[in-house]
Design a protein around this motif. Structure first.
Motif, mmCIF file in Angstrom:
data_model
loop_
_atom_site.group_PDB
_atom_site.id
_atom_site.type_symbol
_atom_site.label_atom_id
_atom_site.label_comp_id
_atom_site.label_asym_id
_atom_site.label_seq_id
_atom_site.Cartn_x
_atom_site.Cartn_y
_atom_site.Cartn_z
ATOM 1 N N VAL A 1 -39.332 49.657 92.392
ATOM 2 C CA VAL A 1 -40.664 50.213 92.635
ATOM 3 C C VAL A 1 -41.149 49.755 94.003
ATOM 4 O O VAL A 1 -40.789 48.674 94.469
ATOM 5 C CB VAL A 1 -41.673 49.786 91.543
ATOM 6 C CG1 VAL A 1 -41.266 50.342 90.195
ATOM 7 C CG2 VAL A 1 -41.806 48.279 91.468
ATOM 8 N N GLU A 2 -41.935 50.582 94.642
ATOM 9 C CA GLU A 2 -42.506 50.231 95.950
ATOM 10 C C GLU A 2 -43.618 49.212 95.761
ATOM 11 O O GLU A 2 -44.373 49.277 94.792
ATOM 12 C CB GLU A 2 -43.065 51.477 96.639
ATOM 13 C CG GLU A 2 -42.011 52.489 97.044
ATOM 14 C CD GLU A 2 -41.156 52.033 98.209
ATOM 15 O OE1 GLU A 2 -41.646 51.279 99.079
ATOM 16 O OE2 GLU A 2 -39.977 52.431 98.249
ATOM 17 N N GLY A 3 -43.718 48.279 96.695
ATOM 18 C CA GLY A 3 -44.810 47.306 96.693
ATOM 19 C C GLY A 3 -44.433 45.998 96.033
ATOM 20 O O GLY A 3 -43.353 45.834 95.483
ATOM 21 N N GLY A 4 -45.346 45.042 96.129
ATOM 22 C CA GLY A 4 -45.135 43.720 95.554
ATOM 23 C C GLY A 4 -44.263 42.822 96.407
ATOM 24 O O GLY A 4 -43.935 41.705 96.002
ATOM 25 N N ILE A 5 -43.879 43.304 97.561
ATOM 26 C CA ILE A 5 -43.002 42.559 98.457
ATOM 27 C C ILE A 5 -43.440 42.872 99.883
ATOM 28 O O ILE A 5 -43.864 43.976 100.189
ATOM 29 C CB ILE A 5 -41.516 42.958 98.211
ATOM 30 C CG1 ILE A 5 -40.560 42.186 99.104
ATOM 31 C CG2 ILE A 5 -41.310 44.434 98.343
ATOM 32 C CD1 ILE A 5 -39.095 42.418 98.765
#
Length: 141
Positions: free
Chosen positions: A46-50
């Motif tokens: 998934v996109e995001g969180g990094i």
């Protein structure tokens, strides 16, 4: 005509085979998709969180600084998508490691996408990518 091997050649051949068998599956993978699939272990990234910190323009491809941060991640993988060997680095973080942070410099021969993936202990895989324009090539690929 029979093939003969010197003792030295036979030892190198055996050691090469042992090394190939001992390497993790993601290092043996040949494509970006194979690397992502092996790293994600069945999860859909998934996109995001990094966070991927990478300059949009690198004046020198010999040492392009890059940093990946992913709170709560147990594993991080960094890929340079246009390289012949796209795997740049992997890191594993234990519970006492604190926030997952990987900082390094990579050698790039051309402008390309750099991708970072992070896997949390609960199996969720996060990804992010960024483009970098290389002005002076750092290698042949």
């Amino acid at each position: 005509m029979p093939v003969t091997l010197s003792r030295r050649d036979a030892i190198w051949l055996g050691l090469t085979g042992l090394a190939a068998a001992a390497l993790p599956g993601q290092v043996m993978a040949t494509s970006v998709q194979d690397l992502i699939t092996a790293f994600a272990r069945g999860a859909v990234p998934v996109e995001g969180g990094i966070t991927l910190t990478l300059a949009s323009e690198a004046p020198d491809g010999f040492a392009v600084p890059v940093q990946v941060q992913a709170a709560g991640a147990s594993h991080v993988m960094l890929l340079a998508l246009a390289r012949r060997s796209p795997l740049v680095a992997t890191a594993e973080f234990g519970p006492a490691s604190g926030p997952a942070r990987l900082a390094t410099r990579i050698r790039l021969a051309e402008s390309q996408q750099v991708m970072a993936l992070a896997r949390r202990p609960d199996g969720i895989v996060m990804q992010v990518s960024a483009s970098v324009q290389v002005l002076v090539a750092g290698c042949a690929g």
